[in-house]
Write a protein that holds these residues in place. Sequence first.
Motif, short mmCIF file in Angstrom:
data_model
loop_
_atom_site.label_atom_id
_atom_site.label_comp_id
_atom_site.label_asym_id
_atom_site.label_seq_id
_atom_site.Cartn_x
_atom_site.Cartn_y
_atom_site.Cartn_z
N LEU A 15 3.07 -9.10 -0.70
CA LEU A 15 2.91 -7.67 -0.95
C LEU A 15 4.21 -7.03 -1.42
N PHE A 18 5.16 -6.42 -5.23
CA PHE A 18 4.59 -5.31 -6.01
C PHE A 18 5.47 -4.07 -5.83
N SER A 20 4.22 -1.16 -7.04
CA SER A 20 3.18 -0.15 -6.87
C SER A 20 1.83 -0.84 -6.91
N PHE A 21 0.86 -0.20 -6.29
CA PHE A 21 -0.50 -0.73 -6.31
C PHE A 21 -1.44 0.15 -7.11
N PRO A 25 -5.43 0.20 -4.60
CA PRO A 25 -4.72 -0.94 -4.03
C PRO A 25 -5.63 -2.15 -3.77
N THR A 26 -6.88 -1.88 -3.43
CA THR A 26 -7.78 -3.00 -3.12
C THR A 26 -8.09 -3.86 -4.34
N HIS A 28 -6.08 -5.41 -5.91
CA HIS A 28 -5.11 -6.50 -5.89
C HIS A 28 -5.44 -7.57 -4.85
N VAL A 32 -3.53 -11.22 -4.47
CA VAL A 32 -2.71 -11.53 -3.29
C VAL A 32 -3.28 -12.77 -2.59
#
Length: 77
Positions: A15, A18, A20-21, A25-26, A28, A32
Amino acid sequence: MRAAKRLINQLDKALSSFDSFGDDPTSHVEEVLTMLKTPLDRVNLRSQTKPELMEEIKVERDRALLKQEILNRVIAG
Protein backbone atom coordinates in the motif's frame (compact mmCIF):
# COMPACT_ATOMS: atom_id res chain seq x y z
CA MET A 1 7.35 -13.34 13.25
CA ARG A 2 3.88 -14.77 13.05
CA ALA A 3 2.26 -15.36 9.67
CA ALA A 4 -0.49 -12.80 10.28
CA LYS A 5 2.07 -10.11 11.17
CA ARG A 6 4.09 -10.91 8.04
CA LEU A 7 0.92 -10.54 5.98
CA ILE A 8 0.16 -7.15 7.52
CA ASN A 9 3.74 -5.98 6.95
CA GLN A 10 3.61 -7.06 3.30
CA LEU A 11 0.21 -5.39 2.88
CA ASP A 12 1.51 -2.15 4.40
CA LYS A 13 4.53 -2.28 2.11
CA ALA A 14 2.35 -2.83 -0.98
CA LEU A 15 0.00 0.00 0.00
CA SER A 16 2.88 2.38 0.66
CA SER A 17 3.91 2.10 -2.99
CA PHE A 18 0.87 4.22 -3.93
CA ASP A 19 0.97 7.99 -3.65
CA SER A 20 -2.81 8.20 -4.09
CA PHE A 21 -5.75 5.88 -4.56
CA GLY A 22 -7.93 8.35 -6.42
CA ASP A 23 -11.67 8.57 -5.91
CA ASP A 24 -12.16 4.79 -5.68
CA PRO A 25 -9.54 3.15 -3.46
CA THR A 26 -11.25 -0.23 -3.74
CA SER A 27 -10.45 -0.28 -7.44
CA HIS A 28 -6.89 -1.19 -6.40
CA VAL A 29 -7.82 -4.36 -4.51
CA GLU A 30 -6.91 -6.79 -7.30
CA GLU A 31 -3.66 -4.97 -8.00
CA VAL A 32 -2.64 -5.12 -4.34
CA LEU A 33 -3.66 -8.77 -4.09
CA THR A 34 -1.44 -9.48 -7.10
CA MET A 35 1.41 -7.72 -5.30
CA LEU A 36 0.76 -9.97 -2.28
CA LYS A 37 0.40 -13.22 -4.20
CA THR A 38 3.99 -14.39 -3.69
CA PRO A 39 4.10 -13.54 0.04
CA LEU A 40 0.67 -15.16 0.51
CA ASP A 41 1.78 -18.31 -1.27
CA ARG A 42 5.07 -18.38 0.66
CA VAL A 43 3.31 -18.10 4.00
CA ASN A 44 0.57 -20.41 2.73
CA LEU A 45 -2.11 -18.47 4.60
CA ARG A 46 -4.87 -19.46 2.23
CA SER A 47 -4.61 -23.16 3.00
CA GLN A 48 -4.10 -22.90 6.75
CA THR A 49 -7.06 -23.67 8.95
CA LYS A 50 -5.49 -22.77 12.27
CA PRO A 51 -8.12 -20.90 14.28
CA GLU A 52 -5.49 -18.82 16.12
CA LEU A 53 -4.08 -17.59 12.80
CA MET A 54 -7.50 -16.56 11.55
CA GLU A 55 -8.16 -14.85 14.90
CA GLU A 56 -4.95 -12.82 14.50
CA ILE A 57 -6.02 -11.79 11.01
CA LYS A 58 -9.46 -10.80 12.31
CA VAL A 59 -7.86 -8.64 15.03
CA GLU A 60 -5.77 -6.88 12.37
CA ARG A 61 -8.90 -6.37 10.27
CA ASP A 62 -10.73 -4.88 13.24
CA ARG A 63 -7.81 -2.54 13.94
CA ALA A 64 -8.01 -1.35 10.35
CA LEU A 65 -11.77 -0.73 10.69
CA LEU A 66 -11.23 1.30 13.85
CA LYS A 67 -8.46 3.27 12.19
CA GLN A 68 -10.75 3.98 9.24
CA GLU A 69 -13.55 5.21 11.47
CA ILE A 70 -11.24 7.46 13.46
CA LEU A 71 -9.69 8.94 10.31
CA ASN A 72 -13.15 9.53 8.83
CA ARG A 73 -14.11 11.49 11.93
CA VAL A 74 -10.92 13.53 11.75
CA ILE A 75 -11.64 14.37 8.11
CA ALA A 76 -15.24 15.28 8.94
CA GLY A 77 -14.00 17.67 11.61
